[in-house]
Design a protein around this motif. Structure first.
Motif, mmCIF file in Angstrom:
data_model
loop_
_atom_site.group_PDB
_atom_site.id
_atom_site.type_symbol
_atom_site.label_atom_id
_atom_site.label_comp_id
_atom_site.label_asym_id
_atom_site.label_seq_id
_atom_site.Cartn_x
_atom_site.Cartn_y
_atom_site.Cartn_z
ATOM 1 N N VAL A 62 5.174 -2.159 9.714
ATOM 2 C CA VAL A 62 5.433 -2.193 8.277
ATOM 3 C C VAL A 62 6.498 -1.139 7.987
ATOM 4 O O VAL A 62 6.501 -0.060 8.586
ATOM 5 N N SER A 63 7.422 -1.488 7.108
ATOM 6 C CA SER A 63 8.520 -0.607 6.732
ATOM 7 C C SER A 63 8.435 -0.362 5.228
ATOM 8 O O SER A 63 8.360 -1.315 4.446
ATOM 9 N N LEU A 64 8.446 0.906 4.825
ATOM 10 C CA LEU A 64 8.204 1.284 3.430
ATOM 11 C C LEU A 64 9.340 2.094 2.844
ATOM 12 O O LEU A 64 10.040 2.812 3.555
ATOM 13 N N SER A 65 9.460 1.993 1.524
ATOM 14 C CA SER A 65 10.301 2.914 0.758
ATOM 15 C C SER A 65 9.575 3.212 -0.545
ATOM 16 O O SER A 65 8.568 2.572 -0.857
ATOM 17 N N ARG A 66 10.080 4.182 -1.277
ATOM 18 C CA ARG A 66 9.440 4.596 -2.513
ATOM 19 C C ARG A 66 10.482 4.978 -3.550
ATOM 20 O O ARG A 66 11.567 5.421 -3.212
ATOM 21 N N ASP A 67 10.092 4.812 -4.809
ATOM 22 C CA ASP A 67 10.802 5.437 -5.913
ATOM 23 C C ASP A 67 9.746 5.779 -6.960
ATOM 24 O O ASP A 67 8.545 5.661 -6.690
ATOM 25 N N ALA A 68 10.162 6.195 -8.144
ATOM 26 C CA ALA A 68 9.212 6.615 -9.171
ATOM 27 C C ALA A 68 8.360 5.457 -9.686
ATOM 28 O O ALA A 68 7.297 5.685 -10.260
ATOM 29 N N ARG A 69 8.804 4.218 -9.464
ATOM 30 C CA ARG A 69 8.081 3.053 -9.985
ATOM 31 C C ARG A 69 7.075 2.456 -9.029
ATOM 32 O O ARG A 69 6.149 1.763 -9.450
ATOM 33 N N ALA A 70 7.252 2.670 -7.700
ATOM 34 C CA ALA A 70 6.388 1.960 -6.758
ATOM 35 C C ALA A 70 6.567 2.435 -5.324
ATOM 36 O O ALA A 70 7.561 3.085 -4.979
ATOM 37 N N VAL A 71 5.599 2.054 -4.509
ATOM 38 C CA VAL A 71 5.746 2.042 -3.054
ATOM 39 C C VAL A 71 6.125 0.598 -2.721
ATOM 40 O O VAL A 71 5.496 -0.341 -3.213
ATOM 41 N N TYR A 72 7.152 0.422 -1.901
ATOM 42 C CA TYR A 72 7.674 -0.901 -1.581
ATOM 43 C C TYR A 72 7.418 -1.235 -0.110
ATOM 44 O O TYR A 72 7.762 -0.440 0.762
ATOM 45 N N ILE A 73 6.839 -2.395 0.127
ATOM 46 C CA ILE A 73 6.801 -2.932 1.482
ATOM 47 C C ILE A 73 8.117 -3.667 1.667
ATOM 48 O O ILE A 73 8.355 -4.702 1.040
ATOM 49 N N ARG A 74 8.987 -3.112 2.498
ATOM 50 C CA ARG A 74 10.298 -3.720 2.744
ATOM 51 C C ARG A 74 10.241 -4.735 3.877
ATOM 52 O O ARG A 74 10.975 -5.717 3.873
ATOM 53 N N GLU A 75 9.383 -4.478 4.841
ATOM 54 C CA GLU A 75 9.165 -5.403 5.957
ATOM 55 C C GLU A 75 7.697 -5.296 6.340
ATOM 56 O O GLU A 75 7.126 -4.206 6.340
ATOM 57 N N LEU A 76 7.108 -6.424 6.677
ATOM 58 C CA LEU A 76 5.765 -6.472 7.250
ATOM 59 C C LEU A 76 5.753 -7.667 8.191
ATOM 60 O O LEU A 76 5.866 -8.814 7.749
ATOM 61 N N HIS A 77 5.676 -7.376 9.481
ATOM 62 C CA HIS A 77 5.738 -8.439 10.478
ATOM 63 C C HIS A 77 4.677 -8.215 11.540
ATOM 64 O O HIS A 77 4.437 -7.082 11.958
ATOM 65 N N VAL A 78 4.062 -9.308 11.961
ATOM 66 C CA VAL A 78 3.023 -9.295 12.982
ATOM 67 C C VAL A 78 3.419 -10.300 14.060
ATOM 68 O O VAL A 78 3.867 -11.416 13.753
ATOM 69 N N LEU A 79 3.239 -9.904 15.327
ATOM 70 C CA LEU A 79 3.510 -10.827 16.425
ATOM 71 C C LEU A 79 2.701 -12.102 16.252
ATOM 72 O O LEU A 79 1.537 -12.058 15.828
ATOM 73 N N GLU A 80 3.312 -13.219 16.603
ATOM 74 C CA GLU A 80 2.659 -14.516 16.410
ATOM 75 C C GLU A 80 1.281 -14.565 17.071
ATOM 76 O O GLU A 80 0.332 -15.115 16.517
ATOM 77 N N ALA A 81 1.136 -13.959 18.249
ATOM 78 C CA ALA A 81 -0.135 -13.994 18.973
ATOM 79 C C ALA A 81 -1.263 -13.298 18.217
ATOM 80 O O ALA A 81 -2.440 -13.540 18.495
ATOM 81 N N PHE A 82 -0.908 -12.433 17.250
ATOM 82 C CA PHE A 82 -1.916 -11.677 16.504
ATOM 83 C C PHE A 82 -2.073 -12.146 15.056
ATOM 84 O O PHE A 82 -2.872 -11.584 14.314
ATOM 85 N N ARG A 83 -1.309 -13.159 14.661
ATOM 86 C CA ARG A 83 -1.417 -13.644 13.281
ATOM 87 C C ARG A 83 -2.772 -14.314 13.067
ATOM 88 O O ARG A 83 -3.334 -14.912 13.970
ATOM 89 N N GLY A 84 -3.281 -14.190 11.861
ATOM 90 C CA GLY A 84 -4.572 -14.782 11.539
ATOM 91 C C GLY A 84 -5.757 -13.956 11.999
ATOM 92 O O GLY A 84 -6.898 -14.400 11.904
ATOM 93 N N GLN A 85 -5.494 -12.740 12.483
ATOM 94 C CA GLN A 85 -6.559 -11.873 12.966
ATOM 95 C C GLN A 85 -6.778 -10.665 12.055
ATOM 96 O O GLN A 85 -7.494 -9.744 12.409
ATOM 97 N N GLY A 86 -6.119 -10.668 10.896
ATOM 98 C CA GLY A 86 -6.353 -9.622 9.915
ATOM 99 C C GLY A 86 -5.389 -8.453 9.923
ATOM 100 O O GLY A 86 -5.524 -7.546 9.107
#
Length: 147
Positions: A62-86
């Motif tokens: 997960v890749s994050l950034s911030r400003d005064a308005r929010a915490v931003y998820i800029r990227e969130l990626h999971v390997l295909e073999a682990f998708r659907g596992q939470g």
């Protein structure tokens, strides 16, 4: 065993870039956008990056950034073999807890409108607050914080 995260190191850049490209390239093609490895690398350098790990195996990031308005998820990626596992759900929970702990007003992210991950984001309490061409802007407010 559950998921953990650890701060990304310089050695994680290649894994993150390759995973993002393999996950997102179809959306770039679908929407006639240009993927540039160099642009990913520049963005990576300016963000807080956390690697998602289970049993010492890299699962995603997960890749994050911030400003005064929010915490931003800029990227969130999971390997295909682990998708659907939470892993994605767990990562969103971690970032929302971080936003709450930092007393940020909100958690925000942008997703391709055609990406099925938007269902996960909605399930995790994010709602669509705007649209830009091929993207949805989503947000979950932090209770008790000023917007």
């Amino acid at each position: 065993m559950g998921f953990e995260w650890r701060p990304a190191t310089a050695g994680d850049l290649g894994f993150a870039r390759d995973l993002t490209r393999s996950t997102m390239l179809r959306y770039y093609i679908q929407h006639d956008l240009l993927w540039l490895d160099e642009a990913f690398d520049v963005a990576w350098a300016g963000r807080e990056n956390q690697m998602i790990v289970r049993d010492d195996a890299l699962v995603g990031f997960v890749s994050l950034s911030r400003d005064a308005r929010a915490v931003y998820i800029r990227e969130l990626h999971v390997l295909e073999a682990f998708r659907g596992q939470g892993a994605g759900s767990w990562a969103i929970d971690q970032v929302f807890a971080l936003a709450c702990g930092e007393r940020s007003p909100a958690l925000r992210l942008t997703v391709f409108a055609t990406n099925p991950a938007k269902v996960l984001y909605e399930r995790k309490g994010l709602r669509v607050v705007g649209e830009d061409e091929c993207f949805l802007r989503m947000q979950r407010d932090v209770p008790g914080q000023r917007r």
